[in-house]
Design a protein around this motif. Structure first.
Motif, PDB file in Angstrom:
ATOM      1  N   PHE A   2       0.829  -1.197   0.000  1.00 50.17           N
ATOM      2  CA  PHE A   2       0.000   0.000   0.000  1.00 50.17           C
ATOM      3  C   PHE A   2       0.868   1.253   0.000  1.00 50.17           C
ATOM      4  N   PRO A   3       0.440   2.269  -0.747  1.00 50.08           N
ATOM      5  CA  PRO A   3       1.256   3.478  -0.848  1.00 50.08           C
ATOM      6  C   PRO A   3       1.356   4.240   0.475  1.00 50.08           C
ATOM      7  N   LYS A   4       0.325   4.167   1.300  1.00 47.76           N
ATOM      8  CA  LYS A   4       0.310   4.873   2.581  1.00 47.76           C
ATOM      9  C   LYS A   4      -0.423   4.025   3.598  1.00 47.76           C
ATOM     10  N   ASN A   5      -0.137   4.273   4.872  1.00 51.21           N
ATOM     11  CA  ASN A   5      -0.918   3.640   5.926  1.00 51.21           C
ATOM     12  C   ASN A   5      -2.329   4.199   5.893  1.00 51.21           C
ATOM     13  N   CYS A   6      -3.292   3.379   6.219  1.00 54.30           N
ATOM     14  CA  CYS A   6      -4.686   3.809   6.278  1.00 54.30           C
ATOM     15  C   CYS A   6      -4.866   4.671   7.528  1.00 54.30           C
ATOM     16  N   THR A   7      -5.292   5.904   7.341  1.00 55.04           N
ATOM     17  CA  THR A   7      -5.525   6.833   8.449  1.00 55.04           C
ATOM     18  C   THR A   7      -6.899   7.457   8.275  1.00 55.04           C
ATOM     19  N   LEU A   8      -7.333   8.218   9.267  1.00 54.46           N
ATOM     20  CA  LEU A   8      -8.628   8.894   9.159  1.00 54.46           C
ATOM     21  C   LEU A   8      -8.686   9.800   7.937  1.00 54.46           C
ATOM     22  N   HIS A  15      -7.620   1.520  -2.975  1.00 56.14           N
ATOM     23  CA  HIS A  15      -6.299   1.191  -3.511  1.00 56.14           C
ATOM     24  C   HIS A  15      -6.434  -0.132  -4.258  1.00 56.14           C
ATOM     25  N   PHE A  16      -5.928  -0.166  -5.489  1.00 53.48           N
ATOM     26  CA  PHE A  16      -5.986  -1.385  -6.288  1.00 53.48           C
ATOM     27  C   PHE A  16      -4.609  -2.025  -6.331  1.00 53.48           C
ATOM     28  N   GLU A  17      -4.527  -3.268  -5.873  1.00 53.25           N
ATOM     29  CA  GLU A  17      -3.279  -4.035  -5.922  1.00 53.25           C
ATOM     30  C   GLU A  17      -3.234  -4.761  -7.259  1.00 53.25           C
ATOM     31  N   GLU A  18      -2.426  -4.245  -8.178  1.00 54.73           N
ATOM     32  CA  GLU A  18      -2.377  -4.828  -9.517  1.00 54.73           C
ATOM     33  C   GLU A  18      -1.877  -6.261  -9.517  1.00 54.73           C
ATOM     34  N   GLY A  19      -0.875  -6.554  -8.703  1.00 55.18           N
ATOM     35  CA  GLY A  19      -0.278  -7.887  -8.695  1.00 55.18           C
ATOM     36  C   GLY A  19      -1.276  -8.997  -8.399  1.00 55.18           C
ATOM     37  N   ILE A  20      -2.231  -8.703  -7.527  1.00 55.30           N
ATOM     38  CA  ILE A  20      -3.221  -9.725  -7.168  1.00 55.30           C
ATOM     39  C   ILE A  20      -4.627  -9.365  -7.646  1.00 55.30           C
ATOM     40  N   GLN A  21      -4.734  -8.242  -8.359  1.00 50.92           N
ATOM     41  CA  GLN A  21      -6.014  -7.807  -8.919  1.00 50.92           C
ATOM     42  C   GLN A  21      -7.101  -7.718  -7.839  1.00 50.92           C
ATOM     43  N   LYS A  22      -6.776  -6.996  -6.763  1.00 53.27           N
ATOM     44  CA  LYS A  22      -7.708  -6.874  -5.652  1.00 53.27           C
ATOM     45  C   LYS A  22      -7.862  -5.412  -5.255  1.00 53.27           C
ATOM     46  N   LEU A  23      -9.096  -5.034  -4.920  1.00 53.51           N
ATOM     47  CA  LEU A  23      -9.407  -3.668  -4.528  1.00 53.51           C
ATOM     48  C   LEU A  23      -9.558  -3.596  -3.011  1.00 53.51           C
ATOM     49  N   TYR A  24      -8.955  -2.564  -2.423  1.00 61.26           N
ATOM     50  CA  TYR A  24      -9.025  -2.351  -0.978  1.00 61.26           C
ATOM     51  C   TYR A  24      -9.578  -0.965  -0.702  1.00 61.26           C
ATOM     52  N   GLN A  25     -10.267  -0.838   0.442  1.00 61.74           N
ATOM     53  CA  GLN A  25     -10.775   0.460   0.869  1.00 61.74           C
ATOM     54  C   GLN A  25     -10.276   0.738   2.279  1.00 61.74           C
ATOM     55  N   CYS A  26      -9.889   1.986   2.507  1.00 58.41           N
ATOM     56  CA  CYS A  26      -9.430   2.403   3.833  1.00 58.41           C
ATOM     57  C   CYS A  26     -10.648   2.723   4.692  1.00 58.41           C
ATOM     58  N   ASN A  27     -10.719   2.127   5.879  1.00 56.83           N
ATOM     59  CA  ASN A  27     -11.838   2.395   6.789  1.00 56.83           C
ATOM     60  C   ASN A  27     -11.445   3.386   7.884  1.00 56.83           C
ATOM     61  N   GLY A  28     -10.294   4.029   7.720  1.00 61.07           N
ATOM     62  CA  GLY A  28      -9.811   4.976   8.716  1.00 61.07           C
ATOM     63  C   GLY A  28      -8.813   4.357   9.675  1.00 61.07           C
ATOM     64  N   ILE A  29      -8.735   3.014   9.659  1.00 60.11           N
ATOM     65  CA  ILE A  29      -7.815   2.300  10.545  1.00 60.11           C
ATOM     66  C   ILE A  29      -6.931   1.349   9.747  1.00 60.11           C
ATOM     67  N   ALA A  30      -7.557   0.590   8.841  1.00 63.04           N
ATOM     68  CA  ALA A  30      -6.821  -0.419   8.073  1.00 63.04           C
ATOM     69  C   ALA A  30      -7.410  -0.537   6.672  1.00 63.04           C
ATOM     70  N   TRP A  31      -6.603  -1.053   5.744  1.00 56.93           N
ATOM     71  CA  TRP A  31      -7.073  -1.338   4.394  1.00 56.93           C
ATOM     72  C   TRP A  31      -7.832  -2.660   4.433  1.00 56.93           C
ATOM     73  N   LYS A  32      -9.078  -2.664   3.953  1.00 52.89           N
ATOM     74  CA  LYS A  32      -9.915  -3.867   3.950  1.00 52.89           C
ATOM     75  C   LYS A  32     -10.271  -4.227   2.514  1.00 52.89           C
ATOM     76  N   ALA A  33     -10.261  -5.524   2.224  1.00 51.58           N
ATOM     77  CA  ALA A  33     -10.653  -5.982   0.888  1.00 51.58           C
ATOM     78  C   ALA A  33     -12.064  -5.492   0.596  1.00 51.58           C
ATOM     79  N   TRP A  34     -12.275  -5.030  -0.631  1.00 55.26           N
ATOM     80  CA  TRP A  34     -13.576  -4.480  -1.022  1.00 55.26           C
ATOM     81  C   TRP A  34     -14.122  -5.253  -2.206  1.00 55.26           C
ATOM     82  N   SER A  35     -15.420  -5.458  -2.204  1.00 60.94           N
ATOM     83  CA  SER A  35     -16.115  -6.037  -3.352  1.00 60.94           C
ATOM     84  C   SER A  35     -17.511  -5.440  -3.372  1.00 60.94           C
ATOM     85  N   PRO A  36     -18.237  -5.583  -4.473  1.00 58.66           N
ATOM     86  CA  PRO A  36     -19.601  -5.042  -4.504  1.00 58.66           C
ATOM     87  C   PRO A  36     -20.478  -5.599  -3.378  1.00 58.66           C
ATOM     88  N   GLN A  37     -20.197  -6.812  -2.938  1.00 59.23           N
ATOM     89  CA  GLN A  37     -20.992  -7.407  -1.862  1.00 59.23           C
ATOM     90  C   GLN A  37     -20.677  -6.780  -0.505  1.00 59.23           C
TER      91      GLN A  37
END
Length: 99
Positions: A2-8, A15-37
């Motif tokens: 990740f380019p930066k630590n997840c902060t408020l 953040h999209f991790e190209e190597g593993i083709q996975k999308l993450y969203q910062c919740n203010g504390i940590a990067w969490k895997a994101w999906s439409p579900q």
């Protein structure tokens, strides 16, 4: 990685991790895997030292006295938040208990 630590300040950003083709969203504390579900599922955790109540995070600051306007500005600038608004007696009782 990740380019930066997840902060408020980054809360809600993706953040999209190209190597593993996975999308993450910062919740203010940590990067969490994101999906439409998971897009409607909020992480209910609060930062260390904060207290969660009714889907909001609260912190009690008592170190210094201030005017309402100065406190509101400090809350926005330092915590990206707002001074608490009390909507019920139950909420007020809870607030008294964290003090």
């Amino acid at each position: 990685s990740f380019p930066k630590n997840c902060t408020l300040e980054l809360k809600g950003l993706f953040h999209f991790e190209e190597g593993i083709q996975k999308l993450y969203q910062c919740n203010g504390i940590a990067w969490k895997a994101w999906s439409p579900q998971t897009k409607d599922v909020e992480d209910k955790s609060c930062p260390a030292g904060w207290h969660q109540h009714s889907d909001y995070c609260h912190i009690l600051i008592t170190e210094q006295k201030s005017t309402w306007n100065a406190a509101a500005r400090a809350c926005r600038e330092q915590y990206m938040g707002n001074l608490v608004t009390v909507f019920s007696r139950q909420h007020m009782r809870w607030l008294w208990d964290i003090g």
